[in-house]
Design a protein around this motif. Structure first.
Motif, short mmCIF file in Angstrom:
data_model
loop_
_atom_site.label_atom_id
_atom_site.label_comp_id
_atom_site.label_asym_id
_atom_site.label_seq_id
_atom_site.Cartn_x
_atom_site.Cartn_y
_atom_site.Cartn_z
N ASN A 182 55.65 83.95 124.92
CA ASN A 182 56.25 82.63 124.70
C ASN A 182 56.58 81.93 126.01
O ASN A 182 56.35 80.74 126.16
N ALA A 183 57.13 82.69 126.97
CA ALA A 183 57.48 82.10 128.26
C ALA A 183 56.24 81.59 128.99
O ALA A 183 56.28 80.57 129.67
N SER A 184 55.14 82.31 128.84
CA SER A 184 53.91 81.93 129.56
C SER A 184 53.11 80.86 128.82
O SER A 184 52.21 80.25 129.39
N GLY A 185 53.41 80.68 127.54
CA GLY A 185 52.63 79.73 126.73
C GLY A 185 51.40 80.35 126.12
O GLY A 185 50.55 79.65 125.57
N ALA A 186 51.28 81.68 126.18
CA ALA A 186 50.13 82.37 125.59
C ALA A 186 50.26 82.35 124.06
O ALA A 186 51.21 82.88 123.51
N ASP A 187 49.32 81.72 123.41
CA ASP A 187 49.33 81.59 121.95
C ASP A 187 48.61 82.80 121.34
O ASP A 187 47.40 82.78 121.14
N PHE A 229 47.99 88.62 129.53
CA PHE A 229 48.48 87.26 129.30
C PHE A 229 47.64 86.24 130.04
O PHE A 229 47.35 85.16 129.51
N ASP A 230 47.19 86.56 131.24
CA ASP A 230 46.30 85.66 131.98
C ASP A 230 44.99 85.45 131.21
O ASP A 230 44.47 84.33 131.15
#
Length: 94
Positions: free
Chosen positions: A24-29, A84-85
Motif C-alpha cells: 500500500n505504501a509503495s502503490g503496488a496494486d 514490489f518493484d
C-alpha cells in the motif's frame, strides 16, 4: 569459523499485514497484479515468508506507520523490494 545468527520466523498474520502495508505504501496494486496474472498466490505466499524471516521488522513497522498510501519507495532493507518493484513496473498508468 563463521558464526551464523539464527532468526526465528515472525508471526504469519503480523507479517502478512506488514507486507500488505508495504504494498500500500509503495502503490503496488497486488489485486490487479493477481487478476492480470503478473503474480500468483504462490508469489504472495513467498513475500509473506520472506517478510517473516526479515530482521528489520521493528524498523519496518515504525517506517510504515509514518507513510501515506501511494508512491513511496520501498526501503532497500525490505527483503521483498524486488517483488514490489516488479509489481510496480508492470502497472500501467491509468
Amino acid at each position: 569459523m563463521v558464526e551464523e545468527q539464527i532468526h526465528k520466523l515472525g508471526d504469519e498474520k503480523r507479517h502478512y499485514w506488514l507486507a500488505l502495508g508495504m504494498a500500500n505504501a509503495s502503490g503496488a496494486d497486488l489485486q490487479r497484479a493477481l487478476e492480470e496474472g503478473r503474480i500468483s498466490h504462490a508469489d504472495w505466499a513467498g513475500v509473506v515468508q520472506r517478510c517473516r524471516s526479515c530482521a528489520w521488522t521493528e524498523g519496518c513497522d515504525c517506517w510504515l506507520k509514518a507513510q501515506q498510501p501511494g508512491a513511496t519507495d520501498v526501503p532497500r532493507a525490505c527483503p521483498n523490494v524486488a517483488f514490489f518493484d516488479r509489481v510496480l513496473g508492470g502497472q500501467s498508468g491509468d
